[in-house]
Design a protein around this motif. Structure first.
Motif, mmCIF file in Angstrom:
data_model
loop_
_atom_site.group_PDB
_atom_site.id
_atom_site.type_symbol
_atom_site.label_atom_id
_atom_site.label_comp_id
_atom_site.label_asym_id
_atom_site.label_seq_id
_atom_site.Cartn_x
_atom_site.Cartn_y
_atom_site.Cartn_z
ATOM 1 N N LYS A 113 -19.010 -54.329 -21.308
ATOM 2 C CA LYS A 113 -19.087 -53.004 -20.699
ATOM 3 C C LYS A 113 -18.512 -51.972 -21.657
ATOM 4 O O LYS A 113 -17.520 -52.222 -22.336
ATOM 5 C CB LYS A 113 -18.328 -52.979 -19.370
ATOM 6 C CG LYS A 113 -18.992 -53.792 -18.265
ATOM 7 C CD LYS A 113 -18.247 -53.632 -16.951
ATOM 8 C CE LYS A 113 -18.948 -54.402 -15.828
ATOM 9 N NZ LYS A 113 -18.251 -54.253 -14.534
ATOM 10 N N PHE A 133 -28.430 -51.058 -21.217
ATOM 11 C CA PHE A 133 -28.461 -49.845 -22.033
ATOM 12 C C PHE A 133 -29.455 -50.002 -23.189
ATOM 13 O O PHE A 133 -30.288 -49.116 -23.452
ATOM 14 C CB PHE A 133 -27.055 -49.554 -22.560
ATOM 15 C CG PHE A 133 -27.002 -48.659 -23.767
ATOM 16 C CD1 PHE A 133 -27.229 -47.305 -23.660
ATOM 17 C CD2 PHE A 133 -26.700 -49.185 -25.026
ATOM 18 C CE1 PHE A 133 -27.170 -46.485 -24.768
ATOM 19 C CE2 PHE A 133 -26.641 -48.377 -26.142
ATOM 20 C CZ PHE A 133 -26.887 -47.020 -26.021
ATOM 21 N N GLU A 137 -27.744 -43.291 -25.521
ATOM 22 C CA GLU A 137 -29.152 -43.699 -25.519
ATOM 23 C C GLU A 137 -29.984 -42.747 -26.369
ATOM 24 O O GLU A 137 -30.920 -43.153 -27.057
ATOM 25 C CB GLU A 137 -29.679 -43.732 -24.082
ATOM 26 C CG GLU A 137 -31.119 -44.231 -23.991
ATOM 27 C CD GLU A 137 -31.611 -44.349 -22.557
ATOM 28 O OE1 GLU A 137 -32.791 -44.030 -22.316
ATOM 29 O OE2 GLU A 137 -30.817 -44.752 -21.691
ATOM 30 N N PHE A 173 -20.671 -48.664 -18.412
ATOM 31 C CA PHE A 173 -22.018 -49.210 -18.280
ATOM 32 C C PHE A 173 -22.151 -50.482 -19.108
ATOM 33 O O PHE A 173 -21.393 -50.728 -20.046
ATOM 34 C CB PHE A 173 -23.073 -48.175 -18.707
ATOM 35 C CG PHE A 173 -22.955 -47.712 -20.140
ATOM 36 C CD1 PHE A 173 -23.645 -48.355 -21.163
ATOM 37 C CD2 PHE A 173 -22.153 -46.626 -20.460
ATOM 38 C CE1 PHE A 173 -23.544 -47.929 -22.469
ATOM 39 C CE2 PHE A 173 -22.043 -46.188 -21.782
ATOM 40 C CZ PHE A 173 -22.741 -46.839 -22.791
ATOM 41 N N ASP A 233 -20.619 -41.946 -22.678
ATOM 42 C CA ASP A 233 -21.728 -41.203 -22.079
ATOM 43 C C ASP A 233 -23.019 -41.973 -22.371
ATOM 44 O O ASP A 233 -23.546 -41.938 -23.487
ATOM 45 C CB ASP A 233 -21.814 -39.792 -22.669
ATOM 46 C CG ASP A 233 -22.828 -38.911 -21.946
ATOM 47 O OD1 ASP A 233 -23.925 -39.420 -21.641
ATOM 48 O OD2 ASP A 233 -22.522 -37.747 -21.692
ATOM 49 N N GLU A 234 -23.513 -42.697 -21.376
ATOM 50 C CA GLU A 234 -24.676 -43.563 -21.578
ATOM 51 C C GLU A 234 -25.903 -42.765 -22.012
ATOM 52 O O GLU A 234 -26.658 -43.194 -22.891
ATOM 53 C CB GLU A 234 -24.975 -44.340 -20.293
ATOM 54 C CG GLU A 234 -26.121 -45.332 -20.446
ATOM 55 C CD GLU A 234 -26.340 -46.176 -19.204
ATOM 56 O OE1 GLU A 234 -27.175 -47.091 -19.263
ATOM 57 O OE2 GLU A 234 -25.674 -45.915 -18.171
ATOM 58 N N THR A 235 -26.109 -41.591 -21.421
ATOM 59 C CA THR A 235 -27.290 -40.794 -21.745
ATOM 60 C C THR A 235 -27.266 -40.327 -23.187
ATOM 61 O O THR A 235 -28.266 -40.404 -23.905
ATOM 62 C CB THR A 235 -27.392 -39.586 -20.800
ATOM 63 O OG1 THR A 235 -27.496 -40.037 -19.450
ATOM 64 C CG2 THR A 235 -28.612 -38.736 -21.136
#
Length: 372
Positions: A255, A229, A264, A224, A259-261
């Motif tokens: 990039k 983000f 975040e 990502f 794990d983007e979630t």
């Protein structure tokens, strides 16, 4: 599943049809005796109970349900078209009811209340499971007895605060309904939903901490972009704190593989803490930059109370909360512990820089190609 109890089949049919059209799964009972048999065999999320029935009336049924350990936490809503005086409404609450509605009632309000009580019941069940797991874990580490007592006290206080607010708002909503003030009632129910959401965040922290301890916190690695983000995390915090100014400086279009979630979640926690621990300031600074060695660093700085040097080594420990003599802050002391575990899982590092009275800077660094 919801259990409807009424000795008149036409009432059951009408209410069942209404609630099933709203997506609820419904079961019915035509007497108090039948209802008691069913609650001992089936797990229900909510019981809607008529007051006046032959044999066992609604109050007797509620008292019996509240007396069983398996069923005492099931929320009960009384419905009555006959027993509408203050004496009967008071008796309903004393018998274990969570609410008492007088027919005819507003269907939309009933549905909102049902959803609120079901969510509370689910969270209470989850909380009981988590509490048992935590108590078992703490019992195996005798040196953590003081931490256990401290945590239970904090958890009880933090969880009871939104629960008490929910109860108050629902009672206010009920009074407005008695005056046919539907808009006011909906407003109070909306406020109760906001408190339920706070409770949901607390329970989520408990769940994540337990999953980390058992190695069951799931990660989903993807590639990502750094800049979007950062933007998503900032937008998420501004929805809750619209008056705060988050000054961002993102240096480098890169990039990240991670794990983007979960990442975040870390950044939102850092930003939220920056707001919470700087109650007299509306400014937060966020910087993100690329470091040598294919590392990305994210820093969050506030103008808050700062953290004494002697407390800094414990900031990322489970259950640890920063307090001072002038401020008390909500939370379970789980957030930064969860953040540290997420960063560790990405092969990164984390830390803080702080001086009392001069604010704090929390940061994390992760490799662009984090290894799962």
């Amino acid at each position: 599943m919801i259990l409807l109890v009424d000795d008149k089949s036409e009432n059951l049919i009408a209410l069942r049809k209404t609630l099933e059209s709203r997506g609820f799964e419904i079961d019915t009972a035509l007497s108090g005796e039948e209802a008691l048999k069913k609650v001992l065999k089936t797990d229900y999320q909510l019981i809607i109970l008529d007051v006046q029935m032959p044999g066992m009336d609604g109050f007797e049924v509620a008292e019996a349900i509240s007396g069983f350990s398996k069923t005492r936490d099931i929320p009960i809503i009384f419905l009555s078209a006959v027993n509408v005086s203050k004496k009967f409404i008071t008796k309903g609450y004393e018998a274990g009811g969570r609410d008492y509605l007088v027919k005819p009632f507003d269907t939309d309000i009933l549905v909102l209340k049902i959803r609120t009580f079901i969510k509370l019941h689910e969270q209470t069940t989850e909380l009981n499971t988590i509490q048992q797991s935590l108590l078992k874990e703490i019992a195996q580490r005798k040196q953590a007895e003081s931490k256990k007592d401290e945590f239970i006290g904090i958890a009880s206080h933090e969880l009871n605060t939104p629960l008490t607010s929910v109860k108050g708002y629902l009672q206010l909503a009920e009074r407005q309904l008695e005056k046919d003030q539907v808009d006011q009632a909906k407003m109070f129910i909306g406020r109760s939903k906001a408190q339920v959401e706070k409770l949901n965040h607390l329970v989520s922290d408990l769940l994540n901490a337990t999953r980390i301890e058992t190695g069951k916190l799931n990660y989903k690695y993807t590639e990502f972009e750094l800049e979007p983000f950062i933007g998503h995390a900032v937008d998420s915090v501004l929805q809750s704190y619209p008056d705060v100014q988050i000054n961002t400086d993102v240096n480098g279009s890169v990039k990240i593989y991670g794990d983007e979630t979960r990442l975040e979640q870390v950044l939102v926690n850092f930003l939220t803490n920056a707001v919470k621990y700087a109650p007299e300031s509306n400014n937060v600074w966020l910087t993100a930059r690329l470091l040598p060695g294919d590392l990305v660093e994210v820093r969050v700085r506030d103008e808050g109370i700062g953290i004494p040097k002697e407390k800094q080594p414990y900031i990322f420990d489970k259950f640890y909360r920063v307090e001072d003599n002038h401020n008390q802050f909500q939370g379970l002391g789980m957030g930064l512990y969860i953040c540290s575990e997420i960063i560790k899982h990405h092969g990164g590092e984390y830390g803080l820089e702080s001086e009392p009275g001069s604010g704090s800077t929390f940061y994390f660094r992760i490799p662009l190609k984090a290894v799962q």
